[in-house]
Design an enzyme around this catalytic site. Structure first.
Site, PDB file in Angstrom:
ATOM      1  N   LYS A 125       1.583   7.930   0.507  1.00 15.24           N
ATOM      2  CA  LYS A 125       2.009   7.951   1.904  1.00 15.24           C
ATOM      3  C   LYS A 125       3.392   8.576   2.019  1.00 15.24           C
ATOM      4  O   LYS A 125       4.172   8.523   1.070  1.00 15.24           O
ATOM      5  CB  LYS A 125       2.100   6.510   2.441  1.00 15.24           C
ATOM      6  CG  LYS A 125       0.772   5.815   2.644  1.00 15.24           C
ATOM      7  CD  LYS A 125       0.968   4.416   3.219  1.00 15.24           C
ATOM      8  CE  LYS A 125      -0.340   3.693   3.421  1.00 15.24           C
ATOM      9  NZ  LYS A 125      -1.219   4.283   4.446  1.00 15.24           N
ATOM     10  N   ASP A 148       0.841  -1.195   0.000  1.00 17.56           N
ATOM     11  CA  ASP A 148       0.000   0.000   0.000  1.00 17.56           C
ATOM     12  C   ASP A 148       0.880   1.251   0.000  1.00 17.56           C
ATOM     13  O   ASP A 148       1.370   1.678   1.042  1.00 17.56           O
ATOM     14  CB  ASP A 148      -0.916  -0.019   1.235  1.00 17.56           C
ATOM     15  CG  ASP A 148      -1.873   1.166   1.262  1.00 17.56           C
ATOM     16  OD1 ASP A 148      -1.946   1.904   0.259  1.00 17.56           O
ATOM     17  OD2 ASP A 148      -2.552   1.348   2.310  1.00 17.56           O
ATOM     18  N   ASP A 194      -5.804   6.376  -0.640  1.00 17.56           N
ATOM     19  CA  ASP A 194      -5.151   5.576   0.411  1.00 17.56           C
ATOM     20  C   ASP A 194      -6.181   4.819   1.263  1.00 17.56           C
ATOM     21  O   ASP A 194      -5.814   3.942   2.031  1.00 17.56           O
ATOM     22  CB  ASP A 194      -4.297   6.494   1.290  1.00 17.56           C
ATOM     23  CG  ASP A 194      -3.286   5.707   2.122  1.00 17.56           C
ATOM     24  OD1 ASP A 194      -3.110   4.497   1.860  1.00 17.56           O
ATOM     25  OD2 ASP A 194      -2.670   6.317   3.022  1.00 17.56           O
ATOM     26  N   ARG A 232     -11.071  -0.568   2.196  1.00 16.72           N
ATOM     27  CA  ARG A 232     -12.533  -0.641   2.223  1.00 16.72           C
ATOM     28  C   ARG A 232     -13.107  -0.826   0.819  1.00 16.72           C
ATOM     29  O   ARG A 232     -14.162  -1.430   0.662  1.00 16.72           O
ATOM     30  CB  ARG A 232     -13.100   0.617   2.914  1.00 16.72           C
ATOM     31  CG  ARG A 232     -12.753   1.902   2.232  1.00 16.72           C
ATOM     32  CD  ARG A 232     -12.852   3.119   3.154  1.00 16.72           C
ATOM     33  NE  ARG A 232     -11.761   3.178   4.126  1.00 16.72           N
ATOM     34  CZ  ARG A 232     -11.642   4.103   5.059  1.00 16.72           C
ATOM     35  NH1 ARG A 232     -12.552   5.060   5.165  1.00 16.72           N
ATOM     36  NH2 ARG A 232     -10.629   4.078   5.901  1.00 16.72           N
TER      37      ARG A 232
HETATM   38  N1  BES Z   1      -3.192   0.194   5.135  1.00 19.96           N
HETATM   39  C1  BES Z   1      -3.601   1.435   5.670  1.00 19.96           C
HETATM   40  C2  BES Z   1      -3.865   1.392   7.158  1.00 19.96           C
HETATM   41  C3  BES Z   1      -2.696   1.091   8.062  1.00 19.96           C
HETATM   42  C4  BES Z   1      -2.051   2.133   8.709  1.00 19.96           C
HETATM   43  C5  BES Z   1      -2.313  -0.186   8.299  1.00 19.96           C
HETATM   44  C6  BES Z   1      -1.011   1.841   9.565  1.00 19.96           C
HETATM   45  C7  BES Z   1      -1.269  -0.466   9.144  1.00 19.96           C
HETATM   46  C8  BES Z   1      -0.616   0.561   9.784  1.00 19.96           C
HETATM   47  C9  BES Z   1      -4.886   1.903   4.994  1.00 19.96           C
HETATM   48  O1  BES Z   1      -5.073   1.515   3.686  1.00 19.96           O
HETATM   49  C10 BES Z   1      -4.850   3.399   5.020  1.00 19.96           C
HETATM   50  O2  BES Z   1      -3.953   3.950   4.437  1.00 19.96           O
HETATM   51  N2  BES Z   1      -5.805   4.016   5.698  1.00 19.96           N
HETATM   52  C11 BES Z   1      -5.852   5.418   5.807  1.00 19.96           C
HETATM   53  C12 BES Z   1      -7.297   5.833   5.743  1.00 19.96           C
HETATM   54  C13 BES Z   1      -7.493   7.315   5.603  1.00 19.96           C
HETATM   55  C14 BES Z   1      -7.009   7.802   4.264  1.00 19.96           C
HETATM   56  C15 BES Z   1      -8.961   7.615   5.767  1.00 19.96           C
HETATM   57  C16 BES Z   1      -5.237   5.815   7.132  1.00 19.96           C
HETATM   58  O3  BES Z   1      -5.421   5.112   8.121  1.00 19.96           O
HETATM   59  O4  BES Z   1      -4.548   6.829   7.166  1.00 19.96           O
HETATM   60 ZN    ZN Z   2      -4.104  -0.283   3.153  1.00 21.07          ZN
HETATM   61 ZN    ZN Z   3      -4.126   2.811   2.306  1.00 21.77          ZN
END
Ligand code: BES
Ligand code: ZN
Ligand code: ZN
Length: 497
Positions: free
Chosen positions: A277, A270, A347, A351
């Site tokens: 990120k 990701d 990101d 979901r």
């Molecule tokens: N894979 C990430 C979540 C994640 C964060 C997993 C830290 C493990 C450790 C997910 O896809 C993500 O990036 N989520 C975002 C959502 C936001 C954009 C609403 C997040 O948590 O920042």
């Molecule tokens: Zn993710």
């Molecule tokens: Zn993500």
């Protein structure tokens, strides 16, 4: 690593290391420890008196060449207060003992359970704890010290009449521990060694070996089925997506019986996509497929344990890359269900792929759903690496059933609120629904609500394992790296039918 039950008296058993555990209540030298104390001419009492042996949780007291015993070493592990002692404690004790002795070059050990603990559950806990503790993340090290290994554990403290129960527990614990390590091995793989295609191949190989039905949907089939949410994430990079479907059917399925649907997020890397990120720590995003790997591991265990319920495992897998064809913030996608999604942040991709995974699991006949996903950074803020975040739909009884399994399996999980007000945060302005909340905060809850929209009225529970799927620091009972969290809970859930 071999684990067997032995019924011979531990005092006369020759071994490199005899291990048992000591409670913290009052005098730690009681019961079986008293017997050992007598054999060693009061050595343990002297240690207790000097304060070197207290029974405090996971305190390690190693005695070399204990006079009066046939063992080369005696290791006493602190078990904490007796009234708090349970299978989870025993798992940590056996795991910590294994790692402690392995690092000291011991190859074979005897683990003696205390009086009253010669049960099926204890044997299962020792097997699970030892096998999970034996896992190391050194697959790609070329200079690893192969001489550091535990080759055999003799589980002692059982009488002949208790042997059968012990062996049942060992067999179950072995399946669960090895399946957990199977999942951890997948989670550990970097993204260049584990693409969605390779994950699907590995899942397929496991399923075939275990005698499970398996179907891998490739990018063409995924497009034919109009899985637009999964495709929207996959379009950002050159690796094609896969939808992995593994099915376990019990021997005598009853018509109208519940069908358990297990859906796991498997983003093999990701980057965040166009909503990219920060580079610091991005390497960790190889574990963004932990939910999917865990579900595949659960199926591996169920193939051997044969629960009395049909289980359908659905794992959508893709990379999330920011290529020239990547989806962009504001893009509108149509999920397999027909719902339109405004992708405000690329990101928040987990979901999206779960939307199609959950919908497809229902279409395949799942009547009760659990999904597991490293979904949000916000759950790390809320619960740190201690508890899995649990989110349920309208059917609280179903959530309670999952929570009860978590408790029984010794995995910490905590239910989060899912009030209707949070749903307002993801109501779409230009499409049916948007993939991030418009309000401030509650990021894990809005993420859960997004998935819930696709579960509809089907009983559903979402497990956010972003904080718990990876150990940043080694524990005395578990190496740094992937944990395989939620596997034991979900195996227990299936076995409870
Ligand atoms: N894979 C990430 C979540 C994640 C964060 C997993 C830290 C493990 C450790 C997910 O896809 C993500 O990036 N989520 C975002 C959502 C936001 C954009 C609403 C997040 O948590 O920042
Ligand atoms: Zn993710
Ligand atoms: Zn993500």
């Amino acid at each position: 690593m071999q684990i067997t039950i032995g019924t011979q008296p531990f005092a006369t058993t020759e071994t490199e290391a005899l291990v048992t555990y000591v409670f913290e209540n009052g005098d730690p030298v009681q019961g079986r420890i008293s017997e050992m104390d007598q054999l060693t001419s009061g050595l343990l009492k002297r240690l207790a008196k000097s304060g070197e042996l207290t029974g405090k949780t996971l305190e390690m007291t190693l005695i070399h060449a204990p006079a009066g015993l046939k063992a080369a070493r005696l290791l006493l592990v602190g078990a904490g207060k007796r009234e708090k002692f349970d299978a989870a404690a025993l798992r940590k004790i056996s795991g910590s003992a294994l790692r402690y002795l392995k690092s000291r070059g011991v190859h074979n050990l005897v683990f003696a359970v205390r009086e009253g603990n010669a049960t099926e559950d204890s044997a299962q806990a020792v097997a699970e704890g030892s096998i999970a503790a034996d896992f190391e993340s050194d697959k790609y090290k070329t200079d690893k010290k192969n001489d550091k290994s535990i080759d055999s554990i003799l589980l002692a403290g059982f009488s002949e009449s208790e042997r059968a129960a012990g062996e049942r527990g060992l067999a179950r614990g072995r399946v669960i521990g090895e399946s957990q390590n199977f999942a951890r091995d997948l989670i550990n793989e970097p993204s260049n060694k584990l693409t969605p295609k390779i994950l699907a191949e590995k899942a397929e190989a496991m399923a075939k070996l275990a005698g499970l039905a398996v179907e891998i949907l490739d990018e063409k089939k995924i497009a034919d089925l109009k899985m637009g949410a999964l495709l929207s994430v996959a379009q950002g990079g050159p690796e094609p997506p896969r939808m992995i479907v593994i099915t376990y059917a019990p021997a005598n399925p009853k018509p109208g019986a519940p069908v358990l649907g297990l859906v796991g997020k498997a983003v093999t890397f990701d980057t965040g996509g166009i909503s990219i990120k920060p580079s610091e720590g991005m390497e960790k995003m190889k574990y963004d497929m932990a939910g999917g790997a865990t579900m595949i591991g659960v199926m591996r265990a169920l193939a051997a344990l044969k629960p009395n319920v049909k289980v359908i495992c659905v794992v959508p897998s893709t990379e999330n890359m920011p290529g020239g064809k990547a989806q962009k913030p504001g893009d509108i996608q149509t999920a397999m269900s027909g719902k339109t999604i405004e992708v405000l942040n690329t990101d928040a991709e987990g979901r999206l792929i779960l939307a199609d995974g959950v919908h497809y699991a229902k279409q395949l006949g799942a009547t009760h759903l659990v999904d597991a996903a490293t979904l949000t950074g916000a759950i790390v803020v809320a619960l740190a690496s201690i508890n899995v975040g649990v989110f349920g739909g309208a059917d609280q009884a179903w959530t309670d059933k999952v929570l009860a399994s978590a408790k029984a399996a010794g995995e910490k999980m905590w239910q989060m609120p899912m009030d209707d007000e949070y749903r307002e945060y993801i109501k779409g302005t230009v499409a049916d629904i948007q993939n991030i909340g418009s309000g401030k905060g509650g990021g894990s809850i809005t993420g859960a609500w997004f998935i819930r929209e696709f579960a509809g009225d089907t009983p559903w529970v979402h497990l956010d394992i972003a904080g718990t799927a990876w150990n940043d620091d080694a524990k005395s009972w578990l190496a740094k790296g992937p944990t395989g969290v939620a596997l034991r809970t979900l195996v227990h859930l299936a076995m409870s039918y």
